[in-house]
Design a protein around this motif. Structure first.
Motif, PDB file in Angstrom:
ATOM      1  N   UNK A  16      -5.565  37.060  45.285  1.00  0.00           N
ATOM      2  CA  UNK A  16      -5.171  38.463  45.433  1.00  0.00           C
ATOM      3  C   UNK A  16      -3.676  38.628  45.204  1.00  0.00           C
ATOM      4  N   UNK A  17      -2.895  37.691  45.753  1.00  0.00           N
ATOM      5  CA  UNK A  17      -1.449  37.742  45.545  1.00  0.00           C
ATOM      6  C   UNK A  17      -1.105  37.575  44.072  1.00  0.00           C
ATOM      7  N   UNK A  18      -1.792  36.653  43.407  1.00  0.00           N
ATOM      8  CA  UNK A  18      -1.521  36.427  41.988  1.00  0.00           C
ATOM      9  C   UNK A  18      -1.847  37.634  41.123  1.00  0.00           C
ATOM     10  N   UNK A  19      -2.994  38.260  41.376  1.00  0.00           N
ATOM     11  CA  UNK A  19      -3.364  39.436  40.576  1.00  0.00           C
ATOM     12  C   UNK A  19      -2.433  40.610  40.858  1.00  0.00           C
ATOM     13  N   UNK A  20      -2.018  40.759  42.122  1.00  0.00           N
ATOM     14  CA  UNK A  20      -1.106  41.858  42.469  1.00  0.00           C
ATOM     15  C   UNK A  20       0.251  41.673  41.802  1.00  0.00           C
ATOM     16  N   UNK A  21       0.779  40.451  41.825  1.00  0.00           N
ATOM     17  CA  UNK A  21       2.078  40.181  41.196  1.00  0.00           C
ATOM     18  C   UNK A  21       1.984  40.346  39.681  1.00  0.00           C
ATOM     19  N   UNK A  22       0.903  39.847  39.086  1.00  0.00           N
ATOM     20  CA  UNK A  22       0.745  39.951  37.627  1.00  0.00           C
ATOM     21  C   UNK A  22       0.648  41.406  37.177  1.00  0.00           C
ATOM     22  N   UNK A  23      -0.152  42.193  37.885  1.00  0.00           N
ATOM     23  CA  UNK A  23      -0.312  43.599  37.488  1.00  0.00           C
ATOM     24  C   UNK A  23       0.973  44.386  37.706  1.00  0.00           C
ATOM     25  N   UNK A  24       1.666  44.141  38.825  1.00  0.00           N
ATOM     26  CA  UNK A  24       2.897  44.883  39.115  1.00  0.00           C
ATOM     27  C   UNK A  24       4.016  44.513  38.144  1.00  0.00           C
ATOM     28  N   UNK A  25       4.121  43.227  37.814  1.00  0.00           N
ATOM     29  CA  UNK A  25       5.129  42.789  36.846  1.00  0.00           C
ATOM     30  C   UNK A  25       4.861  43.382  35.474  1.00  0.00           C
TER      31      UNK A  25
END
Length: 220
Positions: A16-25
């Motif tokens: 979840x952290x990885x997908x959130x960081x990837x989408x926000x970046x």
């Protein structure tokens, strides 16, 4: 320190952290669309741009090679891109909130129950759906004059002309798909069910506490 997540839940938290960081970046970086203007490379996101023309001496156009956001929301080239900015930003914010709570659940006991995990998974599905909707809206703005100037004056809705999609667009879409499909499914098994003994002990403690308070109130 005991976690409130299962082993699958721990995997869910970090994914979840990885997908959130990837989408926000991907949302923030202006690398959704690549083209060229006046012989210089140009790139866009929904609300940011790299390299833009200005009037120089003698009223000739020169390219300023720097990245920045549009001066105002209304300056974004098209209504579709304005909607995309709002929808995608809301989806990224939702994924970040869920990811933060999930990571906290790794080191705090009792924070995330089985039902809470499923509710957070539903929120992730909504966040991924919002980002996917933003990605679907993005091609509707390719017919704006500013984009057409960058894409050889032959671009149109869902037609890139001489431009090409950038890696940030694919990254945002991939992160949204992972949040909707993988994270939502893993969230169903993320939280721990309360143990029956612990639940019974909690009920007994609360009952005894209420009984003592009632007895104290009834005493003259």
């Amino acid at each position: 320190m005991r976690s409130s997540l299962t082993l699958v839940g721990t995997l869910w938290a970090f994914l979840s952290l990885g997908t959130a960081v990837a989408s926000s970046t991907s949302y923030f970086l202006p690398y959704w669309l690549f083209g060229s203007q006046l012989g210089k490379p140009v790139s866009f996101s929904t609300f940011r741009r790299c390299n833009y023309p200005v009037r120089g001496e003698g009223h000739s156009l020169i390219m300023v090679e720097e990245c920045g956001r549009y001066a105002s929301f209304s300056a974004i080239p098209s209504l579709a891109w304005q909607m995309c900015t709002v929808v995608t930003g809301a989806g990224c914010a939702l994924l970040l909130l869920v990811a933060l709570a999930a990571v906290l659940g790794c080191c705090m006991e009792g924070l995330i129950s089985r039902m809470m995990g499923r509710c957070m998974g539903a929120a992730q599905f909504v966040g991924g759906l919002l980002i996917s909707s933003g990605c679907a809206l993005y091609p509707l703005g390719w017919n704006s004059p500013e984009i057409m100037q960058t894409c050889g004056n032959v671009s149109n809705q869902f037609q890139l002309g001489t431009c090409r999609l950038g890696w940030a667009y694919y990254s945002a879409g991939g992160a949204a798909a992972a949040a909707m499909l993988i994270c939502t499914w893993l969230s169903c098994f993320a939280g721990r069910n309360p143990k029956p003994v612990m639940l019974a002990e909690s009920i007994m403690r609360n009952t005894n506490s209420y009984a003592m308070e009632l007895d104290h109130c009834l005493k003259p």
